[in-house]
Design a protein around this motif. Sequence first.
Motif, PDB file in Angstrom:
ATOM      1  N   MET A   1      27.996  11.231   3.845  1.00  8.20           N
ATOM      2  CA  MET A   1      26.730  11.053   4.585  1.00  8.20           C
ATOM      3  C   MET A   1      26.894  10.135   5.792  1.00  8.20           C
ATOM      4  SD  MET A   1      24.252  12.810   4.130  1.00  8.20           S
ATOM      5  CE  MET A   1      22.542  13.164   4.135  1.00  8.20           C
ATOM      6  N   TYR A   2      27.802   9.118   5.655  1.00  4.15           N
ATOM      7  CA  TYR A   2      28.003   8.206   6.795  1.00  4.15           C
ATOM      8  C   TYR A   2      28.516   8.984   8.000  1.00  4.15           C
ATOM      9  CZ  TYR A   2      27.465   4.454   3.426  1.00  4.15           C
ATOM     10  OH  TYR A   2      26.969   3.622   2.469  1.00  4.15           O
ATOM     11  N   SER A   3      29.452   9.899   7.756  1.00  2.68           N
ATOM     12  CA  SER A   3      30.041  10.603   8.891  1.00  2.68           C
ATOM     13  C   SER A   3      29.021  11.536   9.529  1.00  2.68           C
ATOM     14  CB  SER A   3      31.311  11.345   8.476  1.00  2.68           C
ATOM     15  OG  SER A   3      30.972  12.253   7.482  1.00  2.68           O
ATOM     16  N   GLN A   4      28.096  12.092   8.702  1.00  2.00           N
ATOM     17  CA  GLN A   4      27.055  12.953   9.287  1.00  2.00           C
ATOM     18  C   GLN A   4      26.114  12.143  10.178  1.00  2.00           C
ATOM     19  OE1 GLN A   4      26.732  14.816   5.251  1.00  2.00           O
ATOM     20  NE2 GLN A   4      25.298  16.109   6.409  1.00  2.00           N
ATOM     21  N   ALA A   5      25.751  10.941   9.697  1.00  2.00           N
ATOM     22  CA  ALA A   5      24.877  10.073  10.491  1.00  2.00           C
ATOM     23  C   ALA A   5      25.569   9.715  11.806  1.00  2.00           C
ATOM     24  CB  ALA A   5      24.541   8.805   9.716  1.00  2.00           C
ATOM     25  N   LEU A   6      26.847   9.400  11.688  1.00  2.00           N
ATOM     26  CA  LEU A   6      27.609   8.999  12.867  1.00  2.00           C
ATOM     27  C   LEU A   6      27.718  10.160  13.859  1.00  2.00           C
ATOM     28  CD1 LEU A   6      29.117   6.474  13.812  1.00  2.00           C
ATOM     29  CD2 LEU A   6      31.215   7.511  12.908  1.00  2.00           C
ATOM     30  N   SER A   7      28.052  11.361  13.372  1.00  2.00           N
ATOM     31  CA  SER A   7      28.179  12.488  14.313  1.00  2.00           C
ATOM     32  C   SER A   7      26.842  12.792  14.952  1.00  2.00           C
ATOM     33  CB  SER A   7      28.691  13.782  13.685  1.00  2.00           C
ATOM     34  OG  SER A   7      29.244  13.590  12.477  1.00  2.00           O
ATOM     35  N   TYR A   8      25.747  12.683  14.161  1.00  2.00           N
ATOM     36  CA  TYR A   8      24.434  12.952  14.765  1.00  2.00           C
ATOM     37  C   TYR A   8      24.170  11.960  15.898  1.00  2.00           C
ATOM     38  CZ  TYR A   8      19.521  13.317  15.665  1.00  2.00           C
ATOM     39  OH  TYR A   8      18.319  13.460  16.323  1.00  2.00           O
ATOM     40  N   LEU A   9      24.392  10.675  15.611  1.00  2.00           N
ATOM     41  CA  LEU A   9      24.107   9.650  16.629  1.00  2.00           C
ATOM     42  C   LEU A   9      24.998   9.832  17.852  1.00  2.00           C
ATOM     43  CD1 LEU A   9      23.535   6.585  14.291  1.00  2.00           C
ATOM     44  CD2 LEU A   9      21.813   7.750  15.702  1.00  2.00           C
ATOM     45  N   ARG A  10      26.254  10.216  17.622  1.00  2.00           N
ATOM     46  CA  ARG A  10      27.177  10.434  18.747  1.00  2.00           C
ATOM     47  C   ARG A  10      26.729  11.639  19.574  1.00  2.00           C
ATOM     48  NH1 ARG A  10      32.045   7.443  16.750  1.00  2.00           N
ATOM     49  NH2 ARG A  10      31.337   5.399  17.470  1.00  2.00           N
ATOM     50  N   SER A  11      26.023  12.590  18.907  1.00  2.00           N
ATOM     51  CA  SER A  11      25.556  13.768  19.650  1.00  2.00           C
ATOM     52  C   SER A  11      24.324  13.418  20.488  1.00  2.00           C
ATOM     53  CB  SER A  11      25.232  14.924  18.695  1.00  2.00           C
ATOM     54  OG  SER A  11      23.984  14.685  18.048  1.00  2.00           O
ATOM     55  N   VAL A  12      23.614  12.349  20.106  1.00  2.00           N
ATOM     56  CA  VAL A  12      22.399  11.958  20.834  1.00  2.00           C
ATOM     57  C   VAL A  12      22.731  11.019  21.982  1.00  2.00           C
ATOM     58  CG1 VAL A  12      20.185  10.719  20.611  1.00  2.00           C
ATOM     59  CG2 VAL A  12      20.961  12.213  18.772  1.00  2.00           C
ATOM     60  N   THR A  13      23.688  10.114  21.762  1.00  2.99           N
ATOM     61  CA  THR A  13      24.018   9.133  22.802  1.00  2.99           C
ATOM     62  C   THR A  13      25.501   8.786  22.742  1.00  2.99           C
ATOM     63  OG1 THR A  13      23.651   6.882  23.618  1.00  2.99           O
ATOM     64  CG2 THR A  13      23.272   7.228  21.275  1.00  2.99           C
ATOM     65  N   ASP A  14      26.084   8.557  23.926  1.00  2.00           N
ATOM     66  CA  ASP A  14      27.493   8.131  23.920  1.00  2.00           C
ATOM     67  C   ASP A  14      27.607   6.611  24.055  1.00  2.00           C
ATOM     68  OD1 ASP A  14      26.765   7.841  26.521  1.00  2.00           O
ATOM     69  OD2 ASP A  14      28.212   9.284  27.347  1.00  2.00           O
ATOM     70  N   LYS A  15      26.466   5.917  23.909  1.00  2.00           N
ATOM     71  CA  LYS A  15      26.503   4.456  23.983  1.00  2.00           C
ATOM     72  C   LYS A  15      27.280   3.908  22.785  1.00  2.00           C
ATOM     73  CE  LYS A  15      21.960   3.955  26.212  1.00  2.00           C
ATOM     74  NZ  LYS A  15      22.328   3.577  27.579  1.00  2.00           N
ATOM     75  N   THR A  16      28.157   2.953  23.050  1.00  2.00           N
ATOM     76  CA  THR A  16      28.920   2.324  21.958  1.00  2.00           C
ATOM     77  C   THR A  16      28.525   0.852  21.868  1.00  2.00           C
ATOM     78  OG1 THR A  16      30.714   2.006  23.515  1.00  2.00           O
ATOM     79  CG2 THR A  16      30.907   3.886  22.036  1.00  2.00           C
ATOM     80  N   PRO A  17      27.551   0.563  20.990  1.00  2.00           N
ATOM     81  CA  PRO A  17      27.011  -0.795  20.929  1.00  2.00           C
ATOM     82  C   PRO A  17      28.024  -1.825  20.428  1.00  2.00           C
ATOM     83  CG  PRO A  17      26.116   0.556  19.162  1.00  2.00           C
ATOM     84  CD  PRO A  17      26.912   1.475  20.026  1.00  2.00           C
ATOM     85  N   GLU A  18      27.946  -3.016  21.033  1.00  2.00           N
ATOM     86  CA  GLU A  18      28.809  -4.123  20.600  1.00  2.00           C
ATOM     87  C   GLU A  18      28.097  -4.979  19.563  1.00  2.00           C
ATOM     88  OE1 GLU A  18      30.534  -6.565  23.873  1.00  2.00           O
ATOM     89  OE2 GLU A  18      29.580  -5.060  25.128  1.00  2.00           O
ATOM     90  N   VAL A  19      26.752  -4.963  19.637  1.00  2.00           N
ATOM     91  CA  VAL A  19      25.962  -5.827  18.759  1.00  2.00           C
ATOM     92  C   VAL A  19      24.853  -5.000  18.107  1.00  2.00           C
ATOM     93  CG1 VAL A  19      24.565  -7.947  18.659  1.00  2.00           C
ATOM     94  CG2 VAL A  19      26.341  -7.726  20.408  1.00  2.00           C
ATOM     95  N   GLY A  20      24.606  -5.245  16.835  1.00  2.00           N
ATOM     96  CA  GLY A  20      23.479  -4.635  16.138  1.00  2.00           C
ATOM     97  C   GLY A  20      22.427  -5.707  15.897  1.00  2.00           C
ATOM     98  N   ILE A  21      21.161  -5.338  16.054  1.00  2.00           N
ATOM     99  CA  ILE A  21      20.087  -6.322  15.876  1.00  2.00           C
ATOM    100  C   ILE A  21      19.033  -5.717  14.951  1.00  2.00           C
ATOM    101  CG2 ILE A  21      18.377  -7.767  17.063  1.00  2.00           C
ATOM    102  CD1 ILE A  21      19.981  -7.289  19.683  1.00  2.00           C
ATOM    103  N   VAL A  22      18.753  -6.390  13.843  1.00  2.00           N
ATOM    104  CA  VAL A  22      17.709  -5.920  12.924  1.00  2.00           C
ATOM    105  C   VAL A  22      16.438  -6.695  13.248  1.00  2.00           C
ATOM    106  CG1 VAL A  22      17.033  -5.589  10.516  1.00  2.00           C
ATOM    107  CG2 VAL A  22      19.466  -5.528  11.134  1.00  2.00           C
ATOM    108  N   LEU A  23      15.383  -5.974  13.584  1.00  2.00           N
ATOM    109  CA  LEU A  23      14.131  -6.615  13.998  1.00  2.00           C
ATOM    110  C   LEU A  23      13.141  -6.628  12.844  1.00  2.00           C
ATOM    111  CD1 LEU A  23      13.985  -4.966  17.519  1.00  2.00           C
ATOM    112  CD2 LEU A  23      14.659  -7.316  16.969  1.00  2.00           C
TER     113      LEU A  23
END
Length: 267
Positions: A1-23
Amino acid sequence: MYSQALSYLRSVTDKTPEVGIVLGSGLGSLADRLSDPVFVDYGDIPGFARSTAPGHKGRLVFGTLSGKTVVCMQGRFHYYEGYSMQDIVFPIRVLKLLGIKALIITNAAGGVNTSFSVGDLMLITDHINFLGINPLIGPNAEEFGPRFCDMGKTYTPALRELAKKVASVCGLTLKEGVYIACTGPSYETPAEIRAFRTLGADAVGMSTVPEAITASHCSLPVLAISLITNMAAGVLDQTLSGEEVIEIGNKKAGELQALVKEVVHEL
Ligand code: HPA
């Protein structure tokens, strides 16, 4: 499931975040300050649960903050919503796979330490897991980390030092303390709060700990900051309400956002 989430997100944006922020509750508006934002609803991401908590939008926002590519979780999953621990921490592992090098966690919390006041910001130095459950229970995900994971430096000392330095430069007062996580959704009783004070807790909330444990497991440096939205049960003679938490969150969000923005700048 992780790889599916990752491929989906990569298909939506090619941004490669350096920092994650939980709001956290009432703090989601930081995501509105990102430039070039890309919004992805949790409901569209394979493996993500849907966020139902008030004050939580339920989407990832990719964008630029202080010149760095970041990804914000605008809304998180809580145990009291009925999600499994696996659902709650799934996004953290996805952010790790997206390549973030640090995780900044924010939350709304009740002040247990009687020297705190509503509106204070508290740097989390450590936590007490009072949830009665751990997100790493079950078969170990070896690809992320070891079966038995060290928690001695979960709240990364270097990031804590950086946050304190940045706060002092920005003229912000940053309290420090231990966060205790309870499941909720009922608030704590005055007796519980007295007990938590004896145990060494300074603030109480219903989140953060599963995310921090999961980040620690996959060697992700964590900085976590609480906004004290109310004094915990029994400290003052007042009734606690979720509306109050969100209202103070909205009112005081600016300070926390300024701090996070500067920390990201200095990372
Ligand atoms: N208790 C638990 N969670 C909270 C509180 C509280 O007093 N305030 C904000 N989140």
